[in-house]
Scaffold this motif. Structure first.
Motif, PDB file in Angstrom:
ATOM      1  N   CYS A 115     -46.252  80.090 -12.434  1.00 33.03           N
ATOM      2  CA  CYS A 115     -47.195  79.523 -13.399  1.00 33.03           C
ATOM      3  C   CYS A 115     -48.618  79.425 -12.833  1.00 33.03           C
ATOM      4  O   CYS A 115     -49.529  78.979 -13.541  1.00 33.03           O
ATOM      5  CB  CYS A 115     -46.733  78.134 -13.833  1.00 33.03           C
ATOM      6  SG  CYS A 115     -45.217  78.124 -14.808  1.00 33.03           S
TER       7      CYS A 115
ATOM      8  N   ARG B 296     -51.879  78.500 -24.169  1.00 40.20           N
ATOM      9  CA  ARG B 296     -51.166  77.969 -23.008  1.00 40.20           C
ATOM     10  C   ARG B 296     -51.703  76.572 -22.681  1.00 40.20           C
ATOM     11  O   ARG B 296     -52.701  76.124 -23.251  1.00 40.20           O
ATOM     12  CB  ARG B 296     -51.311  78.911 -21.821  1.00 40.20           C
ATOM     13  CG  ARG B 296     -50.541  80.212 -21.993  1.00 40.20           C
ATOM     14  CD  ARG B 296     -50.488  81.004 -20.691  1.00 40.20           C
ATOM     15  NE  ARG B 296     -51.820  81.423 -20.254  1.00 40.20           N
ATOM     16  CZ  ARG B 296     -52.082  81.914 -19.043  1.00 40.20           C
ATOM     17  NH1 ARG B 296     -51.103  82.041 -18.158  1.00 40.20           N
ATOM     18  NH2 ARG B 296     -53.304  82.294 -18.730  1.00 40.20           N
TER      19      ARG B 296
ATOM     20  N   ARG C 227     -41.074  75.629 -20.783  1.00 42.46           N
ATOM     21  CA  ARG C 227     -42.498  75.941 -20.755  1.00 42.46           C
ATOM     22  C   ARG C 227     -42.902  76.516 -19.400  1.00 42.46           C
ATOM     23  O   ARG C 227     -43.831  77.319 -19.317  1.00 42.46           O
ATOM     24  CB  ARG C 227     -43.321  74.695 -21.089  1.00 42.46           C
ATOM     25  CG  ARG C 227     -43.282  74.311 -22.553  1.00 42.46           C
ATOM     26  CD  ARG C 227     -43.972  72.997 -22.826  1.00 42.46           C
ATOM     27  NE  ARG C 227     -43.785  72.607 -24.217  1.00 42.46           N
ATOM     28  CZ  ARG C 227     -44.752  72.581 -25.132  1.00 42.46           C
ATOM     29  NH1 ARG C 227     -45.972  72.948 -24.808  1.00 42.46           N
ATOM     30  NH2 ARG C 227     -44.499  72.203 -26.366  1.00 42.46           N
TER      31      ARG C 227
ATOM     32  N   ILE D  93     -45.797  79.208 -20.244  1.00 40.75           N
ATOM     33  CA  ILE D  93     -46.736  78.476 -21.091  1.00 40.75           C
ATOM     34  C   ILE D  93     -47.579  77.531 -20.248  1.00 40.75           C
ATOM     35  O   ILE D  93     -48.762  77.329 -20.513  1.00 40.75           O
ATOM     36  CB  ILE D  93     -45.975  77.706 -22.194  1.00 40.75           C
ATOM     37  CG1 ILE D  93     -45.268  78.691 -23.122  1.00 40.75           C
ATOM     38  CG2 ILE D  93     -46.909  76.801 -22.983  1.00 40.75           C
ATOM     39  CD1 ILE D  93     -44.375  78.033 -24.146  1.00 40.75           C
ATOM     40  N   ASP D  94     -46.978  76.960 -19.209  1.00 45.43           N
ATOM     41  CA  ASP D  94     -47.707  76.069 -18.314  1.00 45.43           C
ATOM     42  C   ASP D  94     -48.574  76.866 -17.352  1.00 45.43           C
ATOM     43  O   ASP D  94     -48.190  77.955 -16.896  1.00 45.43           O
ATOM     44  CB  ASP D  94     -46.729  75.204 -17.506  1.00 45.43           C
ATOM     45  CG  ASP D  94     -46.199  74.040 -18.313  1.00 45.43           C
ATOM     46  OD1 ASP D  94     -47.015  73.305 -18.890  1.00 45.43           O
ATOM     47  OD2 ASP D  94     -44.969  73.859 -18.359  1.00 45.43           O
TER      48      ASP D  94
END
Length: 571
Positions: free
Chosen positions: A352, A389, A475, A480-481
């Protein structure tokens, strides 16, 4: 009355007189041999209790006898066990031993229709088979949940269901004082219920506790309790070279060319450990890894039984199916097992990281924050990015509620969801100080509930724990993170996010659902993150953002769940 039962009654009366006059039958094992009778389920024949079929339990009984004879109050024994190794019979023996003029017993069972089944299948036959025990409760109350014995000593048999996870709604766990608490199938008893059961011992001068269970997952339930115990485990001595070794699955060898059977081998000389007669000949014995600890713990696997079929165990250990491997480790070896992909990994978290985003921000504007309440206040703060995001701008913990107010100002927090614990008042005061921005979040364990259910007038949100924890993990898995390059400078991120294990659970109706069993490892930031994401669900668009993709407006339907893609209106 049959001749057999008459003989039993005379023997019981004689032993009872000896017990009263000379206290000759004082220990648990002696008492069980004198007064317990076992009825065979198939032949219906009744025989006196004996450890001849369970020789490995002698050391467990002797250790409990040692604790009883010491007179020390407040002792506790933990059994992390495989299936069908005689542990429940031990718990029943301790139960009747205590009821024989010593104290009240609280026998706790998992939620569900288990109480009546246990009473009818295990407790009632034990009473009817023994003239002595039957005489002890003659003329007294006898029903499924309460059995009263001579002297007014009570046996409470209780299920541990806690409606909506609220301990205040479980009166069956708060109404009975006890001297002995037994928690059978400990891993299936809800964690809040365990504390309530222990509270039953609060006024007792005995306060004995026996916890037993087949384990499930690492660092949860009985496995966590066992890790903090003396860890009594079996050691076996090689008849060929005299080497001693811990009797575990690491010594197992599968079939080979000149031997079609699985074996347990000596790690020193390679000779086969002869398990037949190993306990009676004292080639196997219990040894504590941490003898100085207060909690006494035993790990009892099927390897402790000379009757265990090693060939069958070997085949089970090679199964390609996760559920069958889980059954092998839990039920046969008495060990916890973690399914593949059950938790986040460091690699998933590191994926991430956004290049160029070097460190967490010192300041920000228009963000959402989640707070998990414990000894410290753990927080997670995010901002929404133009590409949808979510960038984490700050993570950590502070000791005081006033420090949270500083974070609100420093990071321009517009929406915040704070863990709402029972009997907590500081969160309400914090909400009033930041009116319109702070919501109180309560986690509930209800697989059929919506993930988020907002109660606008109360300023609260009900959060289905499993769905929200899964969302918080997904996530990260789905990218997404967004995290900064220096995320490892906050070591609790990896520690807390990798603590939670996602597992399957079969409900009473046969359906399978996922859940996150409560871990003894800290996972506060995982919960702070899910609270933050609840706050992100109602974070209005940043009015200062003049460019970039148009943001959808967060939804707020009274009494309904937040759903991505269905935004209507704003707070």
């Amino acid at each position: 009355m049959s001749l057999q039962l008459r003989a039993q009654a005379k023997r019981a009366l004689r032993l009872r007189q000896v017990n009263t006059e000379e206290d000759a039958v004082s220990g648990l094992l002696d008492w069980a041999r004198a007064y317990r009778y076992i009825k065979d389920r198939e032949s219906k024949a009744v025989s006196g209790f004996s450890l001849s079929s369970y020789p490995w339990l002698r050391g467990v009984y002797e250790k409990i006898d040692e604790l009883i004879q010491s007179g020390r109050p407040g002792w506790r024994v933990v059994l992390r066990k495989g299936a069908q190794i005689g542990a429940t019979e031990l718990a029943i023996n301790l139960t009747f031993y205590a009821l024989d003029g010593r104290g009240n017993v609280f026998y706790a069972l998992p939620p569900g229709p288990t109480t009546g089944g246990f009473a009818h299948a295990r407790i009632d036959p034990a009473i009817s088979a023994s003239p002595y025990i039957r005489d002890e409760m003659a003329g007294h109350v006898d029903n499924v949940g309460l059995k009263v014995f001579r002297g007014g000593f009570n046996l409470y048999i209780r299920g541990t269901h806690i409606p909506k996870g609220d301990p205040a709604r479980a009166p069956q766990l708060a109404e009975a004082p006890a001297d002995v608490a037994v928690m059978d199938e400990y891993d299936r008893i809800p964690p809040p219920a365990r504390g309530l059961v222990r509270d039953r011992l609060g006024d007792s001068q005995m306060a004995w506790e026996l916890d037993l269970s087949t384990p499930t997952y690492p660092d949860t339930g009985i496995d966590r309790e066992y890790q903090d115990s003396t860890q009594h485990e079996p050691r076996i001595t090689c008849s060929e070279c005299g080497t001693g070794a811990w009797l575990d699955w690491k010594l197992a060898r599968g079939p080979v060319a000149d031997d079609p059977h699985a074996r347990i081998l000596c790690p020193e000389c390679g000779a086969v450990f002869e398990r037949e007669g190993m306990w009676s000949e004292e080639r196997a014995r219990w040894v504590a890894r941490w003898p100085e600890r207060d909690v006494v713990g035993f790990w009892i696997s099927k390897l402790a039984s000379p009757r265990a079929d090693l060939d069958e165990l070997w085949r089970d250990s090679k199964s390609p199916k996760e559920d069958e491997l889980q059954a092998f480790y839990n039920g046969s070896l008495g060990l916890p097992y973690e399914p593949k992909g059950a938790r986040l990994t460091r690699e998933l978290i590191a994926a991430c990281v956004q290049r160029g985003y070097r460190r967490f921000k010192e300041r920000a504007r228009w963000t959402a924050m989640g707070v998990d309440v414990g000894i410290e206040l753990h927080y997670w703060i995010k901002e929404r990015m133009p590409d949808s995001r979510e960038r984490t701008v700050a993570v950590g913990s502070v000791p005081e509620w006033g420090d949270l107010g500083k974070l609100m100002r420093r990071y321009g927090v517009q929406r915040c969801v704070v863990d709402d614990r029972p009997a907590l008042r500081s969160d309400v005061a914090f909400q009033k100080r930041h009116r319109g921005k702070v919501w109180l979040g309560m986690e509930i364990d209800s697989p059929d509930a919506l993930m988020l259910r907002w109660k606008e007038r109360e300023g609260r949100v009900l959060i289905e724990r499993t769905k929200a924890m899964a969302e918080a993990a997904e996530r990260i898995e789905n990218g997404i993170d967004v995290l900064p390059e220096n995320w490892e400078g906050e070591p609790e991120i990896e520690e807390h996010l990798t603590a939670s294990i996602k597992t399957k659970r079969v409900r009473a109706d046969g359906t399978t659902v996922y859940h996150y069993p409560q871990s003894s490892r800290p996972d506060h930031l995982h919960h702070a993150k899910l609270f933050c994401e609840a706050a992100m669900a109602i974070l209005p668009p940043d009015p200062a953002r003049a460019r970039g993709p148009k943001e959808e407006t967060p939804a707020f339907d009274r009494g309904s769940a937040y759903s991505v893609g269905s935004y209507r209106g704003q707070l």
